[in-house]
Design an enzyme around this catalytic site. Structure first.
Site, PDB file in Angstrom:
ATOM      1  N   TRP A 107      -3.991 -62.989 -17.860  1.00  0.00           N
ATOM      2  CA  TRP A 107      -3.422 -61.706 -17.425  1.00  0.00           C
ATOM      3  C   TRP A 107      -4.388 -60.858 -16.577  1.00  0.00           C
ATOM      4  O   TRP A 107      -5.565 -60.756 -16.899  1.00  0.00           O
ATOM      5  CB  TRP A 107      -3.022 -60.891 -18.661  1.00  0.00           C
ATOM      6  CG  TRP A 107      -2.608 -59.497 -18.300  1.00  0.00           C
ATOM      7  CD1 TRP A 107      -3.375 -58.362 -18.380  1.00  0.00           C
ATOM      8  CD2 TRP A 107      -1.341 -59.098 -17.761  1.00  0.00           C
ATOM      9  NE1 TRP A 107      -2.641 -57.285 -17.941  1.00  0.00           N
ATOM     10  CE2 TRP A 107      -1.390 -57.712 -17.553  1.00  0.00           C
ATOM     11  CE3 TRP A 107      -0.166 -59.791 -17.450  1.00  0.00           C
ATOM     12  CZ2 TRP A 107      -0.314 -56.988 -17.050  1.00  0.00           C
ATOM     13  CZ3 TRP A 107       0.908 -59.074 -16.936  1.00  0.00           C
ATOM     14  CH2 TRP A 107       0.828 -57.694 -16.746  1.00  0.00           C
ATOM     15  N   TRP A 117      -0.250 -58.567 -21.221  1.00  0.00           N
ATOM     16  CA  TRP A 117      -1.239 -57.513 -21.479  1.00  0.00           C
ATOM     17  C   TRP A 117      -1.726 -57.574 -22.929  1.00  0.00           C
ATOM     18  O   TRP A 117      -0.955 -57.860 -23.850  1.00  0.00           O
ATOM     19  CB  TRP A 117      -0.585 -56.156 -21.183  1.00  0.00           C
ATOM     20  CG  TRP A 117      -1.530 -55.004 -21.136  1.00  0.00           C
ATOM     21  CD1 TRP A 117      -2.254 -54.587 -20.065  1.00  0.00           C
ATOM     22  CD2 TRP A 117      -1.841 -54.109 -22.213  1.00  0.00           C
ATOM     23  NE1 TRP A 117      -3.006 -53.488 -20.400  1.00  0.00           N
ATOM     24  CE2 TRP A 117      -2.773 -53.166 -21.707  1.00  0.00           C
ATOM     25  CE3 TRP A 117      -1.454 -54.003 -23.542  1.00  0.00           C
ATOM     26  CZ2 TRP A 117      -3.309 -52.142 -22.486  1.00  0.00           C
ATOM     27  CZ3 TRP A 117      -1.984 -52.977 -24.322  1.00  0.00           C
ATOM     28  CH2 TRP A 117      -2.901 -52.058 -23.790  1.00  0.00           C
ATOM     29  N   ARG A 157      -7.413 -40.720 -19.019  1.00  0.00           N
ATOM     30  CA  ARG A 157      -8.073 -41.987 -18.666  1.00  0.00           C
ATOM     31  C   ARG A 157      -8.275 -42.217 -17.170  1.00  0.00           C
ATOM     32  O   ARG A 157      -7.919 -41.412 -16.345  1.00  0.00           O
ATOM     33  CB  ARG A 157      -7.243 -43.143 -19.217  1.00  0.00           C
ATOM     34  CG  ARG A 157      -5.804 -43.203 -18.721  1.00  0.00           C
ATOM     35  CD  ARG A 157      -5.120 -44.467 -19.260  1.00  0.00           C
ATOM     36  NE  ARG A 157      -3.732 -44.542 -18.884  1.00  0.00           N
ATOM     37  CZ  ARG A 157      -2.718 -44.082 -19.617  1.00  0.00           C
ATOM     38  NH1 ARG A 157      -2.951 -43.492 -20.768  1.00  0.00           N
ATOM     39  NH2 ARG A 157      -1.478 -44.203 -19.192  1.00  0.00           N
ATOM     40  N   GLU A 160      -1.713 -41.847 -13.575  1.00  0.00           N
ATOM     41  CA  GLU A 160      -2.760 -42.817 -13.915  1.00  0.00           C
ATOM     42  C   GLU A 160      -3.623 -43.089 -12.681  1.00  0.00           C
ATOM     43  O   GLU A 160      -3.225 -42.804 -11.553  1.00  0.00           O
ATOM     44  CB  GLU A 160      -2.133 -44.153 -14.366  1.00  0.00           C
ATOM     45  CG  GLU A 160      -1.225 -44.030 -15.580  1.00  0.00           C
ATOM     46  CD  GLU A 160      -0.663 -45.371 -16.058  1.00  0.00           C
ATOM     47  OE1 GLU A 160      -0.651 -45.604 -17.268  1.00  0.00           O
ATOM     48  OE2 GLU A 160      -0.227 -46.184 -15.219  1.00  0.00           O
ATOM     49  N   SER A 216      -9.080 -48.874 -17.369  1.00  0.00           N
ATOM     50  CA  SER A 216      -9.493 -48.760 -15.971  1.00  0.00           C
ATOM     51  C   SER A 216     -10.588 -47.728 -15.738  1.00  0.00           C
ATOM     52  O   SER A 216     -10.774 -46.798 -16.514  1.00  0.00           O
ATOM     53  CB  SER A 216      -8.276 -48.417 -15.119  1.00  0.00           C
ATOM     54  OG  SER A 216      -7.465 -49.555 -15.027  1.00  0.00           O
ATOM     55  N   ASN A 262      -4.201 -56.792 -14.575  1.00  0.00           N
ATOM     56  CA  ASN A 262      -3.524 -55.653 -13.942  1.00  0.00           C
ATOM     57  C   ASN A 262      -4.501 -54.894 -13.058  1.00  0.00           C
ATOM     58  O   ASN A 262      -5.114 -55.549 -12.192  1.00  0.00           O
ATOM     59  CB  ASN A 262      -2.685 -54.814 -14.909  1.00  0.00           C
ATOM     60  CG  ASN A 262      -3.367 -54.222 -16.111  1.00  0.00           C
ATOM     61  OD1 ASN A 262      -3.750 -54.946 -17.009  1.00  0.00           O
ATOM     62  ND2 ASN A 262      -3.516 -52.928 -16.164  1.00  0.00           N
ATOM     63  N   ASP A 263      -4.666 -53.619 -13.194  1.00  0.00           N
ATOM     64  CA  ASP A 263      -5.349 -52.785 -12.192  1.00  0.00           C
ATOM     65  C   ASP A 263      -6.669 -53.327 -11.639  1.00  0.00           C
ATOM     66  O   ASP A 263      -7.503 -53.832 -12.400  1.00  0.00           O
ATOM     67  CB  ASP A 263      -5.728 -51.431 -12.811  1.00  0.00           C
ATOM     68  CG  ASP A 263      -4.630 -50.804 -13.610  1.00  0.00           C
ATOM     69  OD1 ASP A 263      -3.533 -51.351 -13.678  1.00  0.00           O
ATOM     70  OD2 ASP A 263      -4.890 -49.738 -14.201  1.00  0.00           O
ATOM     71  N   GLN A 272      -8.546 -55.224 -14.712  1.00  0.00           N
ATOM     72  CA  GLN A 272      -8.016 -55.230 -16.079  1.00  0.00           C
ATOM     73  C   GLN A 272      -7.595 -56.658 -16.407  1.00  0.00           C
ATOM     74  O   GLN A 272      -6.800 -57.268 -15.676  1.00  0.00           O
ATOM     75  CB  GLN A 272      -6.808 -54.288 -16.169  1.00  0.00           C
ATOM     76  CG  GLN A 272      -7.178 -52.825 -16.099  1.00  0.00           C
ATOM     77  CD  GLN A 272      -7.844 -52.357 -17.383  1.00  0.00           C
ATOM     78  OE1 GLN A 272      -7.191 -52.072 -18.369  1.00  0.00           O
ATOM     79  NE2 GLN A 272      -9.175 -52.287 -17.380  1.00  0.00           N
ATOM     80  N   TRP A 280       5.022 -52.453 -13.436  1.00  0.00           N
ATOM     81  CA  TRP A 280       5.105 -52.510 -14.901  1.00  0.00           C
ATOM     82  C   TRP A 280       6.527 -52.815 -15.393  1.00  0.00           C
ATOM     83  O   TRP A 280       6.713 -53.203 -16.538  1.00  0.00           O
ATOM     84  CB  TRP A 280       4.592 -51.207 -15.526  1.00  0.00           C
ATOM     85  CG  TRP A 280       3.092 -51.190 -15.642  1.00  0.00           C
ATOM     86  CD1 TRP A 280       2.240 -50.315 -15.044  1.00  0.00           C
ATOM     87  CD2 TRP A 280       2.271 -52.081 -16.417  1.00  0.00           C
ATOM     88  NE1 TRP A 280       0.937 -50.612 -15.380  1.00  0.00           N
ATOM     89  CE2 TRP A 280       0.929 -51.681 -16.231  1.00  0.00           C
ATOM     90  CE3 TRP A 280       2.526 -53.174 -17.247  1.00  0.00           C
ATOM     91  CZ2 TRP A 280      -0.148 -52.336 -16.836  1.00  0.00           C
ATOM     92  CZ3 TRP A 280       1.456 -53.821 -17.848  1.00  0.00           C
ATOM     93  CH2 TRP A 280       0.141 -53.405 -17.644  1.00  0.00           C
TER      94      TRP A 280
HETATM   95  C1  FRU Z   1      -2.386 -48.582 -15.206  1.00  0.00           C
HETATM   96  C2  FRU Z   1      -2.949 -48.557 -16.617  1.00  0.00           C
HETATM   97  C3  FRU Z   1      -4.118 -47.577 -16.710  1.00  0.00           C
HETATM   98  C4  FRU Z   1      -4.875 -48.100 -17.893  1.00  0.00           C
HETATM   99  C5  FRU Z   1      -4.697 -49.595 -17.736  1.00  0.00           C
HETATM  100  C6  FRU Z   1      -4.625 -50.355 -19.020  1.00  0.00           C
HETATM  101  O1  FRU Z   1      -1.717 -49.745 -14.913  1.00  0.00           O
HETATM  102  O2  FRU Z   1      -1.932 -48.218 -17.535  1.00  0.00           O
HETATM  103  O3  FRU Z   1      -3.727 -46.237 -16.836  1.00  0.00           O
HETATM  104  O4  FRU Z   1      -6.201 -47.725 -17.876  1.00  0.00           O
HETATM  105  O5  FRU Z   1      -3.510 -49.790 -17.004  1.00  0.00           O
HETATM  106  O6  FRU Z   1      -4.622 -51.735 -18.794  1.00  0.00           O
END
Ligand code: FRU
Length: 502
Positions: free
Chosen positions: A40, A67, A173, A225, A100, A42-43, A59, A308
Site C-alpha cells: 500500500w 491502508w 496533522r 489535510e 504525513s 498513499n500521500d 505513506q 479515497w
Molecule cells: C491524507 C491523509 C493524511 C494523513 C495520511 C494518513 O490522505 O489522510 O491527512 O496524514 O493520509 O495515511
C-alpha cells in the site's frame, strides 16, 4: 513429440506468468509513474532535494495492499523521472504511526542535529496513536521530528518527541515546514480539521502558534489535510504566496482533491486575494499533492494518483496506487485573477522517443494509422488556432475506451472513463467528468500523458489540469480523433515514452 510440446507450453506459460508477476511488469502497472514495489501507498511525504538527489517518501503499509499502520516508504531520483526504491525510512514507534509530513535541509543547523559541520535533513511528521474509544477508533495526532546525518539514508527520531502537542482536536496533522528567510524562522503549516494553522520556530523543536486561516473560505465538503505554503512569482512579475490545502471528501468530482489559495504571507498570517474555490487538478485522481522543498526557484508538485473513494479497492493485486508525474507549478494571471497552472517537469524529455507529427488533421481520423505505431505509454500534444468540439478516443481491441476532449457548449474540458475497463469495484468509478475552461485564449492547446492505467490532461498550458486512473484489460494504444463540427487540429504530435522501470 506431443509430450515434449506439452512440456514446452507448460514451461512457457510458467515463464510468462512469473514474468507478468515480477514487480513493474504486472497488469495495470504504471510504466512512467512512481509506484511502490509492493503493497500500500498513499500521500507523498518529506519531499526534499538535497545534494543532487530528489527524495520521495510516502505513506506506506508494508504488510498489505490496504491502508494500515503507516510507515514512510522511500525512493530517490536524480531526474524526478527514474526512481530507485530504498529501505523504509520511518517505522511506527511508541508515539504511534507515521502519518504525513515534510522534510527540510537545516542549512544553519538551527536544530543542532547536524554533525561534523554538515547540515542535517530533518523530517517533521505526525505521530498518530491509535485509540480504540467507545464511540469508534480515532488517532491522537502530535507533531514529531526525525533527522538524518547521511543525506537521507538512515533516520533517527528526536528523543523529545513530540515537538507540537495536540490541543485536543481530532484532526491535527500533516505539517509542512519551510524556512521563512525575512523572519529567520521556520514556518509550519498544519491542517487542523476545517482550517490551517501557522506555527513558527527558531529551531524546529519549539513551536509558537501564529495564526489560523480558512475556516470560512474555500471548499469545506470534508476535512482539510496536507497543506503547503510557498512563494511563487506570477507571469506578470508579481510576487505572491500560494497556500495548498488538500480536502477529503469535497473535491470537484467527489472524494479527495487539492485546492489552493493565492495571496500574501507576512511570516505570521496568510491573506488571500481569492475567496472562491480553486483546484490544482480538476480530475478524480490527484490527492495529497504538495511540493518539493529546497528546489531553488522551481516549484515541483507531486500528488497521489488515486482517490479515497476507492483507493483501497482498485483491481491491482500486489501493490496499490501510484504518484502523478512531477509537475512544475506556474502562477498565471488570467481574467479571474491568478491561477496556478501545472505542467509535467521538463525532465520528462529523458524518456521521450522520437515524436511523430501530423499536420492539419480534420474531422474524424484514425490517428494510430497515421502515426504508424502503438505503445503502452505515450504523450499526445494537440494544438490549433481554433477551438471547437473535439474528442480523442484511446481504445483497445476489447472495445474498451477512454475519451478526452473539449465541449464548446459548456466551454469545458472533459474525461470520460465510463467504458475504460474494470470499474465494478466502486459504483461511482465509471463516469464522465469535466472542468470549465479557465483560459480565454482562442486556440486549443492540449497535452495528454497516457500510462498503463492513467491519463493526465494539461489543457491551455496547464491552466486546466485533470488526472484520472482506469483499468483496461489491455493498453489503450489505439488513438482516434473525432469532431462533429469539422474541427481542424493544426498539429498533433505523438511521442512514445520509455518505461522508467525496465
Ligand atoms: C491524507 C491523509 C493524511 C494523513 C495520511 C494518513 O490522505 O489522510 O491527512 O496524514 O493520509 O495515511
Amino acid at each position: 513429440m506431443i509430450k515434449r510440446f506439452g512440456y514446452a507450453i507448460v514451461i512457457c506459460l510458467f515463464a510468462a506468468t512469473t514474468f507478468a508477476q515480477r514487480p513493474y511488469h504486472e497488469q495495470y502497472r504504471p510504466q512512467i509513474h512512481f509506484s511502490p514495489p509492493a503493497h500500500w501507498m498513499n500521500d507523498p511525504n518529506g519531499m526534499v532535494y538535497y545534494n543532487g538527489v530528489y527524495h520521495l517518501f510516502y505513506q506506506h503499509y508494508p504488510d498489505s495492499t490496504v491502508w494500515g499502520p503507516m510507515h514512510w516508504g522511500h525512493a530517490t531520483s536524480t531526474d524526478l523521472i527514474h526512481w530507485t526504491n530504498k529501505p523504509i525510512a520511518l517505522f511506527p514507534d511508541s508515539l504511534g504511526d507515521i502519518f504525513s509530513g515534510s522534510a527540510v535541509v537545516d542549512v544553519n543547523n538551527t536544530s543542532g542535529f547536524g554533525k561534523n559541520g554538515k547540515a542535517p535533513l530533518v523530517a517533521i511528521f505526525t505521530n498518530a496513536q491509535r485509540v480504540d474509544a467507545k464511540d469508534g477508533v480515532y488517532y491522537d495526532q502530535n507533531q514529531s521530528l526525525a533527522y538524518s546525518n547521511d543525506g537521507g539514508k538512515t533516520w533517527r527520531k528526536y528523543a523529545h518527541n513530540p515537538v507540537l502537542r495536540n490541543p485536543n482536536i481530532k484532526d491535527f496533522r500533516d505539517p509542512k515546514v519551510s524556512w521563512y528567510a525575512p523572519g529567520k524562522k521556520w514556518i509550519m503549516t498544519l491542517a487542523v480539521k476545517d482550517h490551517v494553522e501557522f506555527y513558527s520556530s527558531p529551531n524546529l523543536k519549539k513551536w509558537t502558534k501564529e495564526s489560523e486561516f480558512g475556516q470560512n473560505l474555500g471548499g469545506h465538503g470534508g476535512v482539510w489535510e496536507c497543506p503547503d505554503l510557498f512563494p511563487l512569482t506570477a507571469n506578470d512579475g508579481r510576487k505572491m504566496w500560494v497556500l495548498i490545502v488538500n480536502i477529503n471528501p469535497g473535491g470537484p468530482q467527489g472524494g479527495s482533491a487539492t485546492q489552493y489559495f493565492t495571496g500574501s504571507f507576512n511570516g505570521k498570517a496568510f491573506t488571500p486575494n481569492n475567496t472562491d474555490t480553486r483546484w490544482i487538478d480538476w480530475g478524480t485522481d490527484e490527492y495529497a499533492g504538495v511540493t518539493w522543498s529546497n528546489t531553488d526557484g522551481r516549484r515541483i508538485f507531486l500528488g497521489w494518483m488515486s482517490n479515497w473513494q476507492y483507493a483501497q479497492n482498485v483491481p491491482t493485486k500486489t501493490w496499490r496506487s501510484a504518484m502523478t508525474l512531477p509537475r512544475e507549478l506556474k502562477l498565471i494571471k488570467t481574467g479571474n485573477g491568478y491561477n496556478v497552472a501545472s505542467c509535467p517537469v521538463k525532465e520528462l524529455h529523458s524518456i521521450e522517443g522520437s515524436p511523430i507529427t501530423l499536420i492539419g488533421i480534420k474531422g474524424d481520423a484514425n490517428l494510430s494509422k497515421l502515426i504508424g505505431r502503438t505503445d503502452g505509454q505515450y504523450e499526445l500534444n494537440l494544438s490549433s488556432a481554433q477551438l471547437k468540439n473535439f474528442s480523442l478516443t484511446f481504445s483497445n481491441a476489447k472495445g474498451q475506451k477512454l475519451i478526452a476532449g473539449y465541449d464548446d457548449n459548456s466551454n469545458s474540458w472533459y474525461i470520460d472513463r465510463t467504458q475504460a475497463g474494470e470499474s465494478r469495484f466502486n459504483r461511482d468509478f465509471a463516469k464522465k467528468f469535466s472542468a470549465s475552461r479557465i483560459s480565454k485564449n482562442k486556440g486549443a492547446d492540449l497535452k495528454l500523458i497516457i500510462d498503463a492505467a492513467s491519463i493526465e490532461l494539461f489543457a491551455d498550458h496547464g491552466l486546466t489540469t485533470m488526472t484520472a486512473i482506469f483499468f483496461p484489460d489491455q493498453p489503450l494504444s489505439t488513438i482516434s480523433l473525432s469532431s462533429p463540427r469539422q474541427f481542424r487540429a493544426d498539429r498533433i504530435s505523438y511521442t512514445p515514452l520509455k518505461s522508467i522501470w525496465h
